[in-house]
Design an enzyme around this catalytic site. Structure first.
Site, short mmCIF file in Angstrom:
data_model
loop_
_atom_site.label_atom_id
_atom_site.label_comp_id
_atom_site.label_asym_id
_atom_site.label_seq_id
_atom_site.Cartn_x
_atom_site.Cartn_y
_atom_site.Cartn_z
N LEU A 64 66.44 54.63 13.67
CA LEU A 64 67.53 54.57 14.64
C LEU A 64 67.38 53.34 15.53
O LEU A 64 68.29 52.53 15.64
CB LEU A 64 67.54 55.85 15.49
CG LEU A 64 68.57 55.91 16.63
CD1 LEU A 64 70.00 55.85 16.08
CD2 LEU A 64 68.36 57.16 17.47
N GLU A 111 66.39 49.74 17.30
CA GLU A 111 66.40 48.34 16.87
C GLU A 111 65.82 47.47 17.98
O GLU A 111 65.63 47.94 19.11
CB GLU A 111 67.83 47.89 16.54
CG GLU A 111 68.45 48.63 15.38
CD GLU A 111 69.82 48.10 14.98
OE1 GLU A 111 70.42 48.69 14.07
OE2 GLU A 111 70.27 47.09 15.57
N PRO A 112 65.54 46.19 17.69
CA PRO A 112 64.98 45.32 18.73
C PRO A 112 65.81 45.29 20.01
O PRO A 112 65.26 45.22 21.11
CB PRO A 112 64.97 43.95 18.04
CG PRO A 112 64.78 44.27 16.59
CD PRO A 112 65.56 45.53 16.37
N GLY A 168 67.47 50.33 21.89
CA GLY A 168 66.52 51.42 22.02
C GLY A 168 67.21 52.61 22.66
O GLY A 168 67.81 53.45 21.99
N ILE A 222 59.43 52.20 13.84
CA ILE A 222 59.61 53.23 12.83
C ILE A 222 58.26 53.83 12.44
O ILE A 222 57.41 53.14 11.85
CB ILE A 222 60.36 52.68 11.60
CG1 ILE A 222 61.64 51.97 12.04
CG2 ILE A 222 60.66 53.82 10.64
CD1 ILE A 222 62.56 52.80 12.94
N GLN A 253 34.49 74.13 43.98
CA GLN A 253 35.88 74.56 44.15
C GLN A 253 36.88 73.46 43.80
O GLN A 253 37.93 73.72 43.20
CB GLN A 253 36.11 75.03 45.59
CG GLN A 253 37.47 75.71 45.80
CD GLN A 253 37.65 76.19 47.22
OE1 GLN A 253 37.73 75.38 48.14
NE2 GLN A 253 37.69 77.51 47.41
N GLY A 270 34.33 61.94 34.62
CA GLY A 270 33.82 60.79 35.36
C GLY A 270 33.68 59.56 34.47
O GLY A 270 34.54 59.28 33.64
N GLU A 327 61.41 59.15 21.05
CA GLU A 327 62.54 60.09 20.95
C GLU A 327 63.28 60.19 22.28
O GLU A 327 63.76 61.25 22.68
CB GLU A 327 62.08 61.46 20.45
CG GLU A 327 61.64 61.40 19.00
CD GLU A 327 61.82 62.69 18.25
OE1 GLU A 327 62.76 63.45 18.59
OE2 GLU A 327 61.04 62.93 17.32
N THR A 364 63.03 57.99 26.22
CA THR A 364 62.13 57.98 27.36
C THR A 364 62.44 59.16 28.28
O THR A 364 63.54 59.73 28.26
CB THR A 364 62.28 56.69 28.17
OG1 THR A 364 63.59 56.66 28.75
CG2 THR A 364 62.07 55.46 27.29
#
Length: 392
Positions: free
Chosen positions: A133, A135-136, A139, A165, A287, A353, A377, A379
């Protein structure tokens, strides 16, 4: 293995069959996928061991209906498979997830001939399925795609580039969205099945990514690719609508992946704080650490319930149900679960840590892997737009 389960499952509570499936997949993942996860990430190689294990247990594409040779798993069962694989290796979880993403347009809108041929091949593990779906320059604005398909007798000729892809070059089959009538915007976009072996199909170099490094991501190039007209998915101009319906269902699989990553990080952190001692006692006795773990578990369970609820709605929509508002719930599950996974994995690194910041421990990998679930899929900013437009 047989993993079809009842379609009458409770909205929030998995059935005994789902629980058994989870145990089965977890055992498989821990035995045959987890041992390779760190090395797959370190070397950015395809997780072949995971694919072999999933195929041997018929878990590579559980969503394919039984009439096409598949396991016929419902939406929640599919979520559980992806979740349990992602718990040990996020890259490997993209194998069943993207097989569903790539093939669902055929399942939703394809002709019976296309379903028999391509869903059957997928079920028999004769080839994976990818989804083309983005492309450059297209999006989030997918309607702005430039890949085009021009009719030539009994064929359509495709030209263009698709980017980001997943499994490109490894999949045999590709659902490709292309413009067939540039004057109609979204209603001028059609969907096609393209095969890797079609003349004119080629692939770019693998992307060098932050996370899910074992899942290949490439550009796909279409240079005068002649596709038989009967490989169009649905009618001309219906491709974009099919693509959006697909995402309503498959955003839930990204939520499932996020759940699995977060669960893996929480499990590891719980074990670590029981063993790691400072000031002559386990750090889990402090805690402040306990509160962190409590918040992590709370966020994870909330995400799980929302994801399972969305999966139930997905199944009912697939069965012809109406009024489920799947668009909202699919976006909400993906957005909430991925945000939770990012927070939980970051906290897991914090709990370990300095050790958590090294590649000797898996939580830094999980934190890197979690990030992509907030991006692909759609943002999470786009998900919030989708939700705002489809409020219950």
């Amino acid at each position: 293995m047989e993993c079809a389960v009842s379609k009458d499952f409770d909205l929030y509570r998995p059935s005994e069959e789902h629980d058994f499936l989870r145990e089965t997949v977890r055992s498989l993942a821990e035995a045959k996928i987890a041992p390779f996860a760190a090395e797959v990430d370190e070397t950015s190689r395809f997780p072949q061991e995971a694919l072999d294990a999933l195929v041997s247990s018929d878990l590579h594409a559980v969503h394919v209906p039984e009439q096409y040779g598949g396991a016929g798993a419902d939406a929640l069962a599919t979520v559980i498979v992806i979740e349990e694989v992602a718990r040990v290796c996020a890259s490997s979880s993209l194998l069943p997830a993207v097989n569903k993403l790539g093939s669902l347009p055929v399942q939703l809108s394809g002709s019976e001939e296309l379903k028999k041929k391509y869903l059957g091949s997928l079920a028999r593990a004769q080839g994976m399925f990818s989804y083309c779906l983005s492309e450059p320059d297209a999006g989030s604005d997918a309607v702005g795609m430039k890949t085009k398909a021009v009719r030539d007798g009994d064929f359509w000729v495709l030209d263009g580039v698709k980017r980001w892809i997943t499994n490109a070059g490894f999949s045999e089959y590709y659902t490709v969205l292309a413009v067939t009538d540039p004057t109609k915007r979204s209603k001028g976009i059609s969907a096609f099945v393209v095969e890797k072996s079609d003349e004119g199909v080629s692939f770019g170099a693998p992307e060098k990514k932050l996370g899910v490094k074992g899942s290949p991501t490439r550009e796909v190039y279409f240079d005068h690719v002649r596709v038989p007209a009967d490989r169009m998915i649905g009618g001309e101009g219906t491709g974009f609508a099919t693509a959006m319906k697909t995402l309503d269902h498959t955003r839930i699989t990204i939520a499932a992946q996020a759940l699995g990553i977060a669960q893996g990080a929480l499990d590891y952190a719980k074990g670590y704080v029981r063993e790691r001692k400072q000031f002559s006692k386990p750090i889990g006795d402090f805690q402040g650490v306990q509160f962190m773990l409590a918040d992590m578990a709370m966020k994870l369970e909330a995400a799980r319930q929302l994801t399972y609820s969305a999966a139930a709605k997905s199944e009912r929509v697939s069965a012809g149900g109406e009024g489920e508002n799947l668009t909202f719930f699919g976006a909400a599950a993906k957005c909430f679960a991925s945000d939770a996974a990012m927070e939980i994995t970051t906290d897991a690194v914090q709990l370990l840590g300095g050790y958590g910041y090294t590649r000797d421990y898996p939580v830094e990998r999980m934190m890197r892997d979690a990030k992509i679930t907030q991006i692909y899929e759609g943002t999470n900013q786009v998900q919030r737009i989708v939700m705002a437009r489809n409020l219950p």
